[in-house]
Design a protein around this motif. Sequence first.
Motif, PDB file in Angstrom:
ATOM      1  N   LEU A  25       0.659  -1.280  -0.114  1.00 58.55           N
ATOM      2  CA  LEU A  25      -0.046   0.093   0.104  1.00 58.55           C
ATOM      3  C   LEU A  25       1.041   1.315  -0.151  1.00 58.55           C
ATOM      4  O   LEU A  25       0.593   2.592   0.544  1.00 58.55           O
ATOM      5  CB  LEU A  25      -0.883  -0.150   1.271  1.00 58.55           C
ATOM      6  N   ASN A  26       1.925   1.008  -0.772  1.00 50.49           N
ATOM      7  CA  ASN A  26       2.956   2.269  -0.928  1.00 50.49           C
ATOM      8  C   ASN A  26       3.587   2.806   0.427  1.00 50.49           C
ATOM      9  O   ASN A  26       3.902   4.061   0.390  1.00 50.49           O
ATOM     10  CB  ASN A  26       2.162   3.644  -1.702  1.00 50.49           C
ATOM     11  N   ALA A  27       3.630   1.992   1.483  1.00 50.29           N
ATOM     12  CA  ALA A  27       4.107   2.335   2.801  1.00 50.29           C
ATOM     13  C   ALA A  27       5.687   3.059   2.395  1.00 50.29           C
ATOM     14  O   ALA A  27       6.216   2.426   1.567  1.00 50.29           O
ATOM     15  CB  ALA A  27       4.313   1.255   3.712  1.00 50.29           C
ATOM     16  N   LEU A  28       6.055   3.963   3.225  1.00 48.84           N
ATOM     17  CA  LEU A  28       7.434   4.390   3.103  1.00 48.84           C
ATOM     18  C   LEU A  28       8.414   3.675   3.935  1.00 48.84           C
ATOM     19  O   LEU A  28       8.075   3.455   5.190  1.00 48.84           O
ATOM     20  CB  LEU A  28       7.261   5.995   3.796  1.00 48.84           C
ATOM     21  N   ALA A  64      -0.029   4.406   2.784  1.00 48.85           N
ATOM     22  CA  ALA A  64      -0.437   3.894   3.903  1.00 48.85           C
ATOM     23  C   ALA A  64       0.273   3.831   5.111  1.00 48.85           C
ATOM     24  O   ALA A  64       0.145   2.924   5.886  1.00 48.85           O
ATOM     25  CB  ALA A  64      -1.451   2.751   3.571  1.00 48.85           C
ATOM     26  N   GLY A  65       1.207   4.779   5.283  1.00 48.72           N
ATOM     27  CA  GLY A  65       2.042   4.868   6.653  1.00 48.72           C
ATOM     28  C   GLY A  65       3.497   4.682   6.173  1.00 48.72           C
ATOM     29  O   GLY A  65       3.994   4.406   5.057  1.00 48.72           O
ATOM     30  N   ALA A  66       4.174   4.332   7.701  1.00 47.59           N
ATOM     31  CA  ALA A  66       5.569   3.904   7.196  1.00 47.59           C
ATOM     32  C   ALA A  66       5.651   2.650   7.427  1.00 47.59           C
ATOM     33  O   ALA A  66       4.773   1.875   7.753  1.00 47.59           O
ATOM     34  CB  ALA A  66       6.477   4.744   8.223  1.00 47.59           C
ATOM     35  N   ASP A  67       6.857   1.933   6.905  1.00 53.80           N
ATOM     36  CA  ASP A  67       7.200   0.448   7.274  1.00 53.80           C
ATOM     37  C   ASP A  67       7.430   0.256   8.649  1.00 53.80           C
ATOM     38  O   ASP A  67       8.650   0.400   8.838  1.00 53.80           O
ATOM     39  CB  ASP A  67       8.043   0.106   6.073  1.00 53.80           C
ATOM     40  N   ILE A  68       6.578  -0.141   9.460  1.00 61.73           N
ATOM     41  CA  ILE A  68       6.845  -0.357  10.811  1.00 61.73           C
ATOM     42  C   ILE A  68       7.916  -1.436  11.012  1.00 61.73           C
ATOM     43  O   ILE A  68       8.677  -1.352  11.984  1.00 61.73           O
ATOM     44  CB  ILE A  68       5.601  -0.819  11.507  1.00 61.73           C
ATOM     45  N   SER A  69       7.958  -2.507  10.222  1.00 60.10           N
ATOM     46  CA  SER A  69       8.975  -3.361  10.580  1.00 60.10           C
ATOM     47  C   SER A  69      10.653  -2.902  10.512  1.00 60.10           C
ATOM     48  O   SER A  69      11.442  -3.675  10.983  1.00 60.10           O
ATOM     49  CB  SER A  69       9.064  -4.440   9.070  1.00 60.10           C
ATOM     50  N   GLU A  70      10.644  -1.784   9.735  1.00 57.13           N
ATOM     51  CA  GLU A  70      12.079  -1.125   9.871  1.00 57.13           C
ATOM     52  C   GLU A  70      12.466  -0.552  11.057  1.00 57.13           C
ATOM     53  O   GLU A  70      13.700  -0.606  11.444  1.00 57.13           O
ATOM     54  CB  GLU A  70      12.231  -0.108   8.769  1.00 57.13           C
ATOM     55  N   PHE A  71      11.367  -0.139  11.899  1.00 59.24           N
ATOM     56  CA  PHE A  71      11.836   0.551  13.016  1.00 59.24           C
ATOM     57  C   PHE A  71      11.327  -0.050  14.363  1.00 59.24           C
ATOM     58  O   PHE A  71      11.649   0.515  15.324  1.00 59.24           O
ATOM     59  CB  PHE A  71      11.638   2.269  13.086  1.00 59.24           C
ATOM     60  N   ALA A  72      10.756  -1.288  14.373  1.00 56.28           N
ATOM     61  CA  ALA A  72      10.185  -1.776  15.346  1.00 56.28           C
ATOM     62  C   ALA A  72      11.201  -1.893  16.848  1.00 56.28           C
ATOM     63  O   ALA A  72      10.752  -1.915  17.835  1.00 56.28           O
ATOM     64  CB  ALA A  72       9.370  -3.191  15.093  1.00 56.28           C
ATOM     65  N   TYR A  74      14.012  -0.081  17.266  1.00 61.20           N
ATOM     66  CA  TYR A  74      14.814   1.139  17.184  1.00 61.20           C
ATOM     67  C   TYR A  74      14.999   1.598  18.729  1.00 61.20           C
ATOM     68  O   TYR A  74      14.073   1.619  19.753  1.00 61.20           O
ATOM     69  CB  TYR A  74      14.472   2.227  16.590  1.00 61.20           C
ATOM     70  N   THR A  75      16.169   2.148  19.260  1.00 65.09           N
ATOM     71  CA  THR A  75      16.422   2.784  20.274  1.00 65.09           C
ATOM     72  C   THR A  75      15.832   4.447  20.557  1.00 65.09           C
ATOM     73  O   THR A  75      15.668   4.665  19.397  1.00 65.09           O
ATOM     74  CB  THR A  75      18.019   2.740  20.812  1.00 65.09           C
ATOM     75  N   VAL A  76      16.039   4.816  21.505  1.00 58.73           N
ATOM     76  CA  VAL A  76      15.689   6.272  21.452  1.00 58.73           C
ATOM     77  C   VAL A  76      16.557   7.115  20.532  1.00 58.73           C
ATOM     78  O   VAL A  76      16.113   8.121  19.839  1.00 58.73           O
ATOM     79  CB  VAL A  76      15.908   6.912  22.719  1.00 58.73           C
ATOM     80  N   VAL A  77      17.730   6.827  20.723  1.00 55.24           N
ATOM     81  CA  VAL A  77      18.693   7.693  19.601  1.00 55.24           C
ATOM     82  C   VAL A  77      18.281   7.381  18.138  1.00 55.24           C
ATOM     83  O   VAL A  77      18.294   8.307  17.239  1.00 55.24           O
ATOM     84  CB  VAL A  77      20.125   7.550  19.953  1.00 55.24           C
ATOM     85  N   GLU A  78      18.152   5.853  17.949  1.00 55.13           N
ATOM     86  CA  GLU A  78      17.706   5.775  16.560  1.00 55.13           C
ATOM     87  C   GLU A  78      16.719   6.366  16.041  1.00 55.13           C
ATOM     88  O   GLU A  78      16.460   6.722  14.801  1.00 55.13           O
ATOM     89  CB  GLU A  78      17.840   4.051  16.341  1.00 55.13           C
ATOM     90  N   GLY A  79      15.470   6.342  16.979  1.00 58.47           N
ATOM     91  CA  GLY A  79      14.385   6.872  16.375  1.00 58.47           C
ATOM     92  C   GLY A  79      14.313   8.233  16.252  1.00 58.47           C
ATOM     93  O   GLY A  79      13.793   8.841  15.245  1.00 58.47           O
ATOM     94  N   ALA A  80      15.129   9.243  16.984  1.00 56.50           N
ATOM     95  CA  ALA A  80      15.242  10.627  16.788  1.00 56.50           C
ATOM     96  C   ALA A  80      15.895  10.784  15.282  1.00 56.50           C
ATOM     97  O   ALA A  80      15.508  11.667  14.778  1.00 56.50           O
ATOM     98  CB  ALA A  80      15.897  11.100  17.892  1.00 56.50           C
ATOM     99  N   GLN A  81      17.103  10.013  15.352  1.00 57.76           N
ATOM    100  CA  GLN A  81      17.835  10.234  14.035  1.00 57.76           C
ATOM    101  C   GLN A  81      16.994   9.764  12.805  1.00 57.76           C
ATOM    102  O   GLN A  81      16.838  10.506  11.715  1.00 57.76           O
ATOM    103  CB  GLN A  81      19.001   9.272  14.157  1.00 57.76           C
ATOM    104  N   LEU A  82      16.052   8.939  12.899  1.00 59.92           N
ATOM    105  CA  LEU A  82      15.259   8.567  11.812  1.00 59.92           C
ATOM    106  C   LEU A  82      14.202   9.766  11.458  1.00 59.92           C
ATOM    107  O   LEU A  82      14.130   9.989  10.325  1.00 59.92           O
ATOM    108  CB  LEU A  82      14.440   7.258  12.138  1.00 59.92           C
ATOM    109  N   ALA A  83      13.521  10.289  12.232  1.00 61.40           N
ATOM    110  CA  ALA A  83      12.616  11.453  12.140  1.00 61.40           C
ATOM    111  C   ALA A  83      13.642  12.458  11.514  1.00 61.40           C
ATOM    112  O   ALA A  83      13.393  13.306  10.656  1.00 61.40           O
ATOM    113  CB  ALA A  83      12.153  11.953  13.571  1.00 61.40           C
ATOM    114  N   ALA A  84      14.731  12.846  12.327  1.00 59.86           N
ATOM    115  CA  ALA A  84      15.647  14.034  11.820  1.00 59.86           C
ATOM    116  C   ALA A  84      15.959  13.901  10.249  1.00 59.86           C
ATOM    117  O   ALA A  84      15.931  14.884   9.591  1.00 59.86           O
ATOM    118  CB  ALA A  84      16.841  14.136  12.786  1.00 59.86           C
TER     119      ALA A  84
END
Length: 260
Positions: A25-28, A64-72, A74-84
């Motif tokens: 569904l074209n997930a990012l 239809a959203g992000a590809d959740i399997s990629e960041f399920a 992730y740590t705090v640092v990795e999550g912030a880096q993903l968004a940035a």
Amino acid sequence: MNYENILVAIEERVATITINRPAKLNALNKETISDLSKAIKLLSKNEEVRAIILTGSGEKAFVAGADISEFANYTVVEGAQLAAEGQETLFDFIENLKKPVIAAVNGFALGGGLELAMACHFRVASDNAKMGLPEVTLGLIPGYGGTQRLPQLIGKGRAMEMIMTAAMISAEEAKQYGLVNHVVPQGELLSFTTVIAQKIIKNAPFAIAKAIKAINANFEDGKNGFDTEIKSFGKCFGTQDFKEGTTAFLEKRKAEFTGK
């Protein structure tokens, strides 16, 4: 240039980018964000392209959203880096692009998909579109600019409700809220959006770029939108397009703009 997850077509100075992951569904995912970033950067430098339309493949989903399997995991640092990284390389880049980017929302635009649509300069939706930011159902918040752009577009109260309830809204509700400009039948979405793009590209490209900059300045911390408008207005007077536009008006003919 060949891409893994997107298609790019250029016709009559309008580029159409289609996110092409129908099975998902074209997930990012990271590759799709990278493809989009590379394609838009190339198109921004292509003098033959005056406007960009962004859409999804098929009739079910824009994104239809992000590809959740990629960041399920992730740590705090990795999550912030993903968004940035996502905001810098794609979402903010689209918002501040000198060429107009229109989202043609065909179906579901959820999470990162709605954030991608909101990064575009405005949105046209098919009548089957559904939009929402369901991140809180995953223990997250929107991370690609959703908490900032949604209130700008529909107001603080409605944005709070949408984000905290994780509710989806229909295309018609999105139009009532001001989230999308137009709602059209699915089969007419691209043709309708292309007509708008063609109207835009008849106008002066330099002026369009400065209008985007001035409008965006009103929403940036530390920026005075009126000052940006004044400076941008003044710069227009130094362009060939200004001379052509005023001359054409006085001569009662259509202007032929070059973007210079």
